[in-house]
Design an enzyme around this catalytic site. Structure first.
Site, PDB file in Angstrom:
ATOM      1  N   GLU A 174      13.506   1.654 -33.142  1.00 57.03           N
ATOM      2  CA  GLU A 174      14.024   1.574 -31.776  1.00 57.03           C
ATOM      3  C   GLU A 174      13.438   0.343 -31.115  1.00 57.03           C
ATOM      4  O   GLU A 174      12.220   0.181 -31.071  1.00 57.03           O
ATOM      5  CB  GLU A 174      13.638   2.816 -30.968  1.00 57.03           C
ATOM      6  CG  GLU A 174      14.026   2.719 -29.491  1.00 57.03           C
ATOM      7  CD  GLU A 174      13.363   3.778 -28.614  1.00 57.03           C
ATOM      8  OE1 GLU A 174      13.316   3.562 -27.382  1.00 57.03           O
ATOM      9  OE2 GLU A 174      12.891   4.798 -29.154  1.00 57.03           O
ATOM     10  N   LYS A 185      15.460  13.201 -26.901  1.00 53.51           N
ATOM     11  CA  LYS A 185      14.139  12.603 -26.827  1.00 53.51           C
ATOM     12  C   LYS A 185      13.312  13.420 -25.837  1.00 53.51           C
ATOM     13  O   LYS A 185      13.794  13.752 -24.746  1.00 53.51           O
ATOM     14  CB  LYS A 185      14.248  11.155 -26.348  1.00 53.51           C
ATOM     15  CG  LYS A 185      12.897  10.488 -26.075  1.00 53.51           C
ATOM     16  CD  LYS A 185      13.079   9.026 -25.737  1.00 53.51           C
ATOM     17  CE  LYS A 185      11.759   8.372 -25.398  1.00 53.51           C
ATOM     18  NZ  LYS A 185      11.881   6.900 -25.277  1.00 53.51           N
ATOM     19  N   ARG A 187      13.069  -3.690 -22.636  1.00 52.27           N
ATOM     20  CA  ARG A 187      12.043  -3.934 -21.619  1.00 52.27           C
ATOM     21  C   ARG A 187      11.735  -5.412 -21.441  1.00 52.27           C
ATOM     22  O   ARG A 187      10.936  -5.769 -20.571  1.00 52.27           O
ATOM     23  CB  ARG A 187      10.749  -3.193 -21.996  1.00 52.27           C
ATOM     24  CG  ARG A 187      10.903  -1.688 -22.060  1.00 52.27           C
ATOM     25  CD  ARG A 187       9.599  -1.033 -22.439  1.00 52.27           C
ATOM     26  NE  ARG A 187       9.758   0.408 -22.669  1.00 52.27           N
ATOM     27  CZ  ARG A 187       8.793   1.215 -23.073  1.00 52.27           C
ATOM     28  NH1 ARG A 187       7.585   0.724 -23.321  1.00 52.27           N
ATOM     29  NH2 ARG A 187       9.030   2.499 -23.263  1.00 52.27           N
TER      30      ARG A 187
END
Length: 211
Positions: free
Chosen positions: A44, A132, A48
């Site tokens: 993943e 998640k 950001r």
């Protein structure tokens, strides 16, 4: 109930997913190859940094056998950007109703983020069964997941947030844990220094945890 594409068919032998923050595009491919050399076949990359999408594009192009996920998806517009960058699955840290429906309509497998039972039930109503759990340790950790296993027995989780080699095995032993996410195998200092052998060794040890 709507049947959505699931993430689990994409999960390889390693049940540990590196959560990567890319500061430089040029690190993307050597990092991906170092992880693959250690037996990690699903990653993943978080949205950001400014380098994230371009880095994902290079990974998708140069490492096509690596299952690339794009995380920290916060808005519907980022879904299209992630798809264009080569994402084979999406990850959200939390999931509003608007974002949840947008992800569901995208047709891309997703691990939508949830931290409370109410959020989990809302995602179930949208058709999601693989979520998640974030921030895992801060939100109650292993004990929390044990508590929700009874009433929410159809759900499987990828806990992320505060996961380390010290507690990874405890999470992976839970019946409702599909996989875990963490960043300990991709330390920023090693990436910045180009210490790819170190990352391969860390990846090999992480991959062994879930096998």
């Amino acid at each position: 109930m709507t049947v959505l594409p699931r993430f689990s068919p994409l999960l390889g032998k390693a049940r540990v997913i590196p959560v990567i923050t890319l500061d430089r595009v040029e690190d993307a491919v050597p990092l991906a190859r170092a992880l693959q050399a250690g037996g990690i076949d699903v990653v993943e990359v978080t949205l950001r940094t400014d380098a994230a999408l371009r880095g994902c594009e290079t990974i998708a192009r140069e490492c096509p056998d690596l299952v690339l996920g794009i995380g920290t998806v916060l808005t519907p517009s980022q879904i299209g950007e992630a798809r264009d960058a080569g994402a084979r699955f999406l990850v959200t840290p939390g999931t509003s109703e608007k974002l949840g429906h947008a992800v569901a309509e995208s047709g891309i497998p997703c691990l939508p983020g949830a931290a409370t039972v109410s959020e989990m039930v809302a995602l179930m109503e949208m058709g999601f069964h693989e979520l998640k759990f974030f921030p895992a340790e801060a939100a109650g950790g292993v004990d929390y997941l044990k508590s929700v296993a009874g009433p929410l027995g159809d759900l499987r989780f990828c806990p992320t947030g505060g996961i380390s080699p010290a507690n990874a095995g405890t999470y992976l032993a839970l019946g409702n844990v599909l996989c875990i996410g963490g960043s300990w195998m991709v330390p920023k200092a090693a990436i910045a220094a180009g210490h790819w052998d170190e990352i391969t060794a860390l990846a090999r040890a992480a991959a062994a945890l879930g096998q």
